[in-house]
Design a protein around this motif. Structure first.
Motif, PDB file in Angstrom:
ATOM      1  N   GLY A 132       0.821  -1.201   0.000  1.00 40.78           N
ATOM      2  CA  GLY A 132       0.000   0.000   0.000  1.00 40.78           C
ATOM      3  C   GLY A 132       0.856   1.251   0.000  1.00 40.78           C
ATOM      4  N   ASP A 133       0.268   2.357  -0.445  1.00 45.56           N
ATOM      5  CA  ASP A 133       1.003   3.607  -0.595  1.00 45.56           C
ATOM      6  C   ASP A 133       1.477   4.205   0.722  1.00 45.56           C
ATOM      7  N   PHE A 134       0.904   3.756   1.852  1.00 42.89           N
ATOM      8  CA  PHE A 134       1.184   4.443   3.109  1.00 42.89           C
ATOM      9  C   PHE A 134       2.179   3.704   4.003  1.00 42.89           C
ATOM     10  N   ARG A 194       7.560  -6.172   5.759  1.00 45.63           N
ATOM     11  CA  ARG A 194       6.784  -6.356   4.529  1.00 45.63           C
ATOM     12  C   ARG A 194       6.620  -7.846   4.268  1.00 45.63           C
ATOM     13  N   VAL A 195       5.354  -8.280   4.190  1.00 49.01           N
ATOM     14  CA  VAL A 195       5.072  -9.703   4.057  1.00 49.01           C
ATOM     15  C   VAL A 195       4.628 -10.035   2.640  1.00 49.01           C
ATOM     16  N   ALA A 196       4.801 -11.276   2.281  1.00 50.72           N
ATOM     17  CA  ALA A 196       4.331 -11.797   0.996  1.00 50.72           C
ATOM     18  C   ALA A 196       3.117 -12.692   1.245  1.00 50.72           C
ATOM     19  N   PRO A 197       2.217 -12.795   0.256  1.00 50.91           N
ATOM     20  CA  PRO A 197       2.258 -12.127  -1.044  1.00 50.91           C
ATOM     21  C   PRO A 197       1.890 -10.653  -0.947  1.00 50.91           C
ATOM     22  N   ARG A 198       2.534  -9.842  -1.785  1.00 47.65           N
ATOM     23  CA  ARG A 198       2.282  -8.406  -1.791  1.00 47.65           C
ATOM     24  C   ARG A 198       1.011  -8.087  -2.583  1.00 47.65           C
ATOM     25  N   LYS A 218      -5.165  -5.254  -7.201  1.00 48.24           N
ATOM     26  CA  LYS A 218      -5.872  -5.924  -6.111  1.00 48.24           C
ATOM     27  C   LYS A 218      -6.386  -4.914  -5.090  1.00 48.24           C
ATOM     28  N   ILE A 219      -5.571  -3.931  -4.786  1.00 51.11           N
ATOM     29  CA  ILE A 219      -6.003  -2.885  -3.850  1.00 51.11           C
ATOM     30  C   ILE A 219      -7.220  -2.156  -4.400  1.00 51.11           C
TER      31      ILE A 219
END
Length: 425
Positions: free
Chosen positions: A42-44, A57-61, A66-67
C-alpha cells in the motif's frame, strides 16, 4: 506489539500510527512494549516509516489492481468477494511466517483482513481499533439508515429486514474467504459473522456518546485517533481569498473516483470556494476543475476543518471526528454502510445532513448542493456543531488513552495475557 494496518488506506494507517505513537510517548508503555508494523502493501507504508517505525513487509504483496478491487468492494462499487479462498490462504501463510519470526505478544489491527485468523491460529491476543458503528447492536437497529422511519413499530420491522442484508454483505464481501481459510487450516470459523470484529480487547476510537450503542465487555472508548503534523498546508491553500464561504471536500483514500469527479465539476459557478485533498482519487480521469476549487494532495485535516465553514466528507470515522472536533457542520455521502452510520451519528446531533450515494449523479449532486446551502445558512446547526466540539475536546487524544489501556491489559508478562487469547478464542 505488532501493528497490522491496511496500508493502502490512509485513515486506517494513521489510526495505527497514532496508537503506536501513544505507546512510544508513554514511559510505562514504552518500557512494556517494543513496536513493529506489518504490511502486505500500500502507498502508506512510507508514512509508517517516516514516523519512525519499522515495517515488516510480508508476501504475497498486494498489487495496485488488487487494492483497487478491495476498495471497490468496500465502497459497494463491486458486488464480489474482496479475496478468493486461495488468496486468503496465501495471505494467512504470509502472516504466519512473519509472526513466527517476530513472535509478538499482542497484535493491534483495524482492517487487516487475514490477521484475526492468523492470531487465532497462533493464540496471540488481538486488539481491534474500531468504532461503535461496527458493532452488531448498531447494525441491528438500522445502522443509522432508518432513523427517520415512523412509527416506531414499522422502524423495528425495517431494521429486522435490513440486519440480515448488512450481515450478508459483510459475509460475502469479506468474511466468507476468511472462514474458508480457517477451514483449510483447521481453525474455528468466525460465526456469527460480526464476531469477526471482536478482539480480546477492542479500542473504540470515538468519544463516549458518539452513538447510542452500549459497549460490550472488553470494549474501551479512547476518543479520536487523528493524525498530527503528518502533512503541511500548501501555499495555494494559504492564498485562497476570503470572499466566499469555504467548503472542505475530503473523501479520504477510499472515496469513489467518479463521484469525486462529478462533485468537483459541479462546484463551477457556486457561491463558495472549495479545498479538496482528492488528487489521488482523480488520477486517470479527465477532470475540468473549476476556478473556485483548489485540488491538493493530503492536508493537515484538523487545521483545514477549522479554517473551513463546512465539511463535505465521505463519512470515515477520521473525517467525521475531525469535522466534529473543529465544530463545523457536515454534509456526508457515505460510500458504504459504516460511513453512512458514522454520518448518521452527527445528523442525530443536529449539525449534519446525509446524502445517499446514488448512480443517479444529477440527483445526488443536486442533493449535495441543497444540503450545503441549507447548512451554511443554518445558525442552529452551527451552534450545535460548536457545542458538540466543546463537549468532546477532552477526547481528542485517543492515542494516550489507547496506550494506557494496552498497558493495563498486556503490559506486564505473557502470563498476564487473557486466557481466552492464549486458547485462540
Amino acid at each position: 506489539m505488532l501493528f497490522a494496518p491496511a496500508a493502502f488506506n490512509l485513515a486506517e494507517t494513521s489510526r495505527m500510527i497514532e496508537i503506536a505513537k501513544g505507546v512510544r510517548a508513554d514511559p510505562v508503555a514504552r518500557e512494556a512494549f517494543s513496536v513493529r508494523f506489518i504490511s502486505e502493501g500500500g502507498d502508506f507504508e512510507e508514512l509508517i516509516e517516516s514516523n519512525g517505525f519499522e515495517v515488516e513487509r510480508v508476501a504475497p504483496r498486494l498489487t495496485p489492481e488488487k487494492i483497487a478491487h478491495v476498495l471497490a468492494v468496500n465502497d459497494e462499487e463491486k458486488f464480489a468477494p474482496a479475496y478468493s479462498k486461495k488468496e486468503m490462504i496465501a495471505k494467512v501463510a504470509g502472516d504466519l511466517a512473519a509472526v513466527d519470526r517476530l513472535k509478538p505478544d499482542v497484535v493491534v489491527t483495524g482492517s487487516y483482513l487475514s490477521m484475526p485468523l492468523t492470531c487465532r491460529l497462533r493464540g496471540i491476543p488481538l486488539v481491534w481499533a474500531v468504532q461503535s458503528t461496527w458493532l452488531p447492536d448498531f447494525f441491528a437497529t438500522g445502522a443509522g439508515t432508518t432513523d427517520t422511519v415512523k412509527p416506531r413499530w414499522f422502524k423495528r420491522l425495517v431494521d429486522a429486514v435490513l440486519y440480515p442484508v448488512f450481515r450478508s454483505w459483510m459475509w460475502f464481501g469479506f468474511i466468507h474467504s476468511v472462514n474458508q481459510a480457517a477451514g483449510h487450516y483447521g481453525a474455528k470459523t468466525f460465526s456469527p459473522v460480526l464476531t469477526f470484529f471482536q478482539g480480546d480487547t477492542t479500542l473504540v476510537a470515538e468519544p463516549p456518546g458518539f452513538s447510542d450503542v452500549a459497549l460490550p465487555d472488553a470494549h474501551f472508548p479512547i476518543g479520536a485517533l487523528l493524525p498530527e503534523q503528518q502533512f503541511t498546508m500548501p501555499v495555494e491553500v494559504e492564498q485562497i481569498p476570503n470572499d466566499f464561504p469555504l467548503v472542505y471536500f475530503a473523501m479520504g483514500s477510499s472515496g469513489v473516483g467518479h463521484i469525486v469527479k462529478e462533485l468537483i465539476e459541479s462546484f463551477r459557478g457556486k457561491p463558495y470556494r472549495v479545498v479538496a485533498p482528492v488528487r489521488s482519487l482523480l488520477a486517470g480521469q479527465d477532470v475540468a476543475v473549476p476556478d473556485n476549487v483548489t485540488v491538493t494532495d493530503w492536508l493537515p485535516a484538523l487545521e483545514m476543518n477549522k479554517r473551513a465553514d463546512i465539511a463535505l466528507i465521505h463519512g470515515g470515522i477520521g473525517t467525521v471526528l475531525t469535522a466534529a472536533l473543529a465544530g463545523k457542520p457536515v454534509v456526508g455521502i457515505g460510500m458504504q454502510p459504516e460511513q453512512v452510520a458514522n454520518i448518521s451519528c452527527l445528523v442525530e446531533k443536529g449539525f449534519a445532513r446525509r446524502v445517499a450515494k446514488s448512480r443517479n449523479s444529477r440527483k445526488m449532486v443536486a442533493a449535495v448542493h441543497d444540503a450545503l446551502s441549507t447548512l451554511l445558512s443554518d445558525e442552529d446547526a452551527r451552534r450545535a456543531a460548536v457545542e458538540y466540539a466543546a463537549s468532546i475536546q477532552d477526547w481528542a487524544d485517543g492515542s494516550t488513552r489507547a496506550a494506557r489501556t494496552l498497558v493495563d491489559r498486556y503490559g506486564s508478562t505473557r502470563g498476564d495475557i487473557p486466557r481466552s487469547a492464549r486458547n485462540g478464542r
